[in-house]
Design a protein around this motif. Structure first.
Motif, PDB file in Angstrom:
ATOM      1  N   TYR A   1      14.337   5.592  -1.991  1.00 36.50           N
ATOM      2  CA  TYR A   1      14.690   3.880  -2.312  1.00 36.50           C
ATOM      3  C   TYR A   1      14.015   3.521  -3.501  1.00 36.50           C
ATOM      4  O   TYR A   1      12.780   3.949  -2.972  1.00 36.50           O
TER       5      TYR A   1
ATOM      6  N   GLU B   1       7.265  13.879   4.322  1.00 37.62           N
ATOM      7  CA  GLU B   1       8.046  13.013   5.071  1.00 37.62           C
ATOM      8  C   GLU B   1       8.439  14.193   5.757  1.00 37.62           C
ATOM      9  O   GLU B   1       8.756  14.775   5.771  1.00 37.62           O
TER      10      GLU B   1
ATOM     11  N   ARG C   1       8.483  -0.305  13.788  1.00 34.85           N
ATOM     12  CA  ARG C   1       7.367   0.061  13.345  1.00 34.85           C
ATOM     13  C   ARG C   1       6.250  -0.307  12.644  1.00 34.85           C
ATOM     14  O   ARG C   1       5.422   0.291  11.722  1.00 34.85           O
TER      15      ARG C   1
ATOM     16  N   ASN D   1       2.972  -0.073   5.016  1.00 33.91           N
ATOM     17  CA  ASN D   1       3.345   0.238   3.555  1.00 33.91           C
ATOM     18  C   ASN D   1       4.486  -0.025   3.081  1.00 33.91           C
ATOM     19  O   ASN D   1       4.991  -0.115   2.279  1.00 33.91           O
ATOM     20  N   ARG D   2       3.932  -2.213   3.214  1.00 32.28           N
ATOM     21  CA  ARG D   2       4.689  -2.307   2.107  1.00 32.28           C
ATOM     22  C   ARG D   2       3.595  -3.706   1.879  1.00 32.28           C
ATOM     23  O   ARG D   2       3.899  -4.209   0.568  1.00 32.28           O
TER      24      ARG D   2
END
Ligand code: 0X9
Ligand code: ZN
Length: 441
Positions: free
Chosen positions: A351, A373, A235, A251-252
């Motif tokens: 989430y 998505e 990932r 993506n964080r």
């Protein structure tokens, strides 16, 4: 959201896991430390899902009563002691080999583009339409690969200077390595609008817009994922964290409300946020790129999977405070979802996650931003990231109209709130079957 996994889905999952496990220990290279449990955890709603995300688990599939995700042993223990029911718990560890260039997809998935193929296809597309398209590198990944951006603009001066006064849009993909389908869709979109450039509506859009396509942001991760001939379920990027673990979740890693929930400071987590906001070359490059394009009004970031259209916020359950912006995101998401059958929702309904691309692009720069998505809609197992070659045409056909709609609205997204939401776009050109020839190798 789908119901709990059926027996058939569960056995497909077991098979998928078995094939992963068969690769374990096959290589002599040292084993990396990583989140190696694939777990199903009971979760009734977005609040429980967000508490689960907070432990550092990367949630991969959301079902009506539970989530599936990758976790470390420690995360599983902490979940259990917080009272969560762990319904499934598999060893998903994979031993991986070293890293070098020239890797490829398994034969059945040859339709997908590895980094080298992506590079040549982008070059080919740009050369075939050199009067209105140019390929440039916007910077390099950690391992030194060029991050490509295809620029489409009818003005030669804009192409030369890489800046334009026309209203702009950015399509970006593959923040997450294993989400290979996400790169294919914007690549096909580039080919589609250029091949159909004489079609009146597309011609009008090409004349009036500044278009940027960055199909493979996390090229290092992509290559790693296909490095051994078997998918690695990778990932993150390929940062060596110095403690036996690799990777930061790009993506964080964005610097808007970074580290405020749904990301982890545990380096072995799949949602490791990095030591600082924008600590990674890939997010730094993309940040500078977007900041250098003040004409950009809309950004779309492609991920897989679940068939969702997401909009900010992701870091909080609060809605966007600026009412017009909230309404425009909601209206556009609903409009596109009516065409592609995806579910439109605020990101955090899934989430809480902080540091993602679109919270930053909207929160920091005011760009109307969406995360798609892509397909498949649901799968309880790990196969959702590897849905096979057949799904590419479907994902493109589903999303062509939404992508054109965004392009159309890029001069003034607030037009979406009026009764005449589109300007140039009265209809749209269907994907042509003969294009498939071009894509299959
Ligand atoms: O978790 C992510 O980064 C995205 N999902 S994925 O399965 N592709 O990894 C979703 C990001 C949406 N943002 C939030 N939920 N905040
Ligand atoms: Zn993703």
């Amino acid at each position: 959201m789908s119901a709990a996994p059926s027996a058939a889905v569960r056995s497909a999952l077991t098979l998928a896991l078995a094939s992963v496990l068969l690769t374990s220990g096959a290589q002599a290279a040292p084993r990396e430390l990583r989140a190696s449990r694939f777990v199903q955890v009971r979760a009734a709603d977005k609040f429980e899902r967000s508490r689960i995300a907070n432990t550092g688990i990367s949630i991969e599939a959301v079902l009506s009563d539970s989530v599936w995700g990758f976790a470390t042993e420690k995360m599983v223990d902490s979940l259990k002691s917080s009272g969560f029911k762990v319904m499934g718990n598999f060893d998903a560890s994979v031993a991986r080999g070293g890293h070098q260039d020239g890797f490829d997809f398994p034969a059945a998935d040859a339709r997908y583009h590895n980094y080298t193929e992506m590079t040549s296809k982008l070059k080919f597309i740009a050369q075939s339409h050199a009067d209105i398209a140019r390929l440039s590198s916007i910077g390099k990944t950690l391992e030194g690969r060029d991050i490509w951006a295809l620029h489409i603009n009818s003005s030669p001066e804009a192409l030369a200077s890489r800046s334009s006064t026309k209203p702009g849009i950015i399509y970006v993909a593959n923040h997450h390595a294993r989400e290979h389908l996400s790169a294919e869709v914007p690549l096909m979109f580039a080919q589609h609008i250029l091949t159909n450039r004489m079609q009146p509506e597309i011609a009008a859009l090409l004349e009036a817009r500044d278009i940027w396509i960055v199909p493979m942001l996390n090229a290092d991760g992509v290559e790693h994922d296909i490095a051994t001939g078997r998918y690695q379920y990778w990932r993150k990027n390929r940062r060596n964290n110095g403690d036996g673990t690799f990777g930061v979740d790009l993506n964080r890693n964005y610097g808007f409300q970074w580290g405020t929930g749904g990301s982890s400071n545990d380096t072995s987590s799949d949602v490791y946020m990095g030591p600082n906001p924008f600590s990674e070359p890939e997010t730094q490059v993309f940040k500078a790129f977007v900041e250098g394009l003040p004409n950009v009004k809309i950004l779309l970031s492609f991920h897989t999977f679940s068939e969702l259209i997401l909009y900010p916020w992701g870091h909080t359950h609060d809605t966007i405070g600026k009412q017009d912006d909230l309404r425009v995101h909601e209206k556009m998401a609903r409009t596109m979802a009516a065409w592609n059958g995806y579910v439109p929702q605020q990101s955090s309904d899934l989430y809480i996650a902080s540091g993602d691309t679109t919270d930053w692009s909207y929160g920091q720069l005011g760009i109307i931003s969406f995360t798609f998505e892509l397909s498949p809609r649901n799968t309880a197992g790990m196969g959702g990231f590897y849905p096979g070659a057949k799904i590419v045409d479907k994902a493109f056909a589903d999303n062509l109209k939404p992508m054109l709609y965004l392009l159309d609205l890029a001069n003034d997204p607030y037009r979406a709130l009026t009764n005449r939401p589109t300007g140039f776009l009265k209809s749209y050109v269907q994907p042509q079957p003969e294009l498939s020839q071009f894509w299959s190798r």
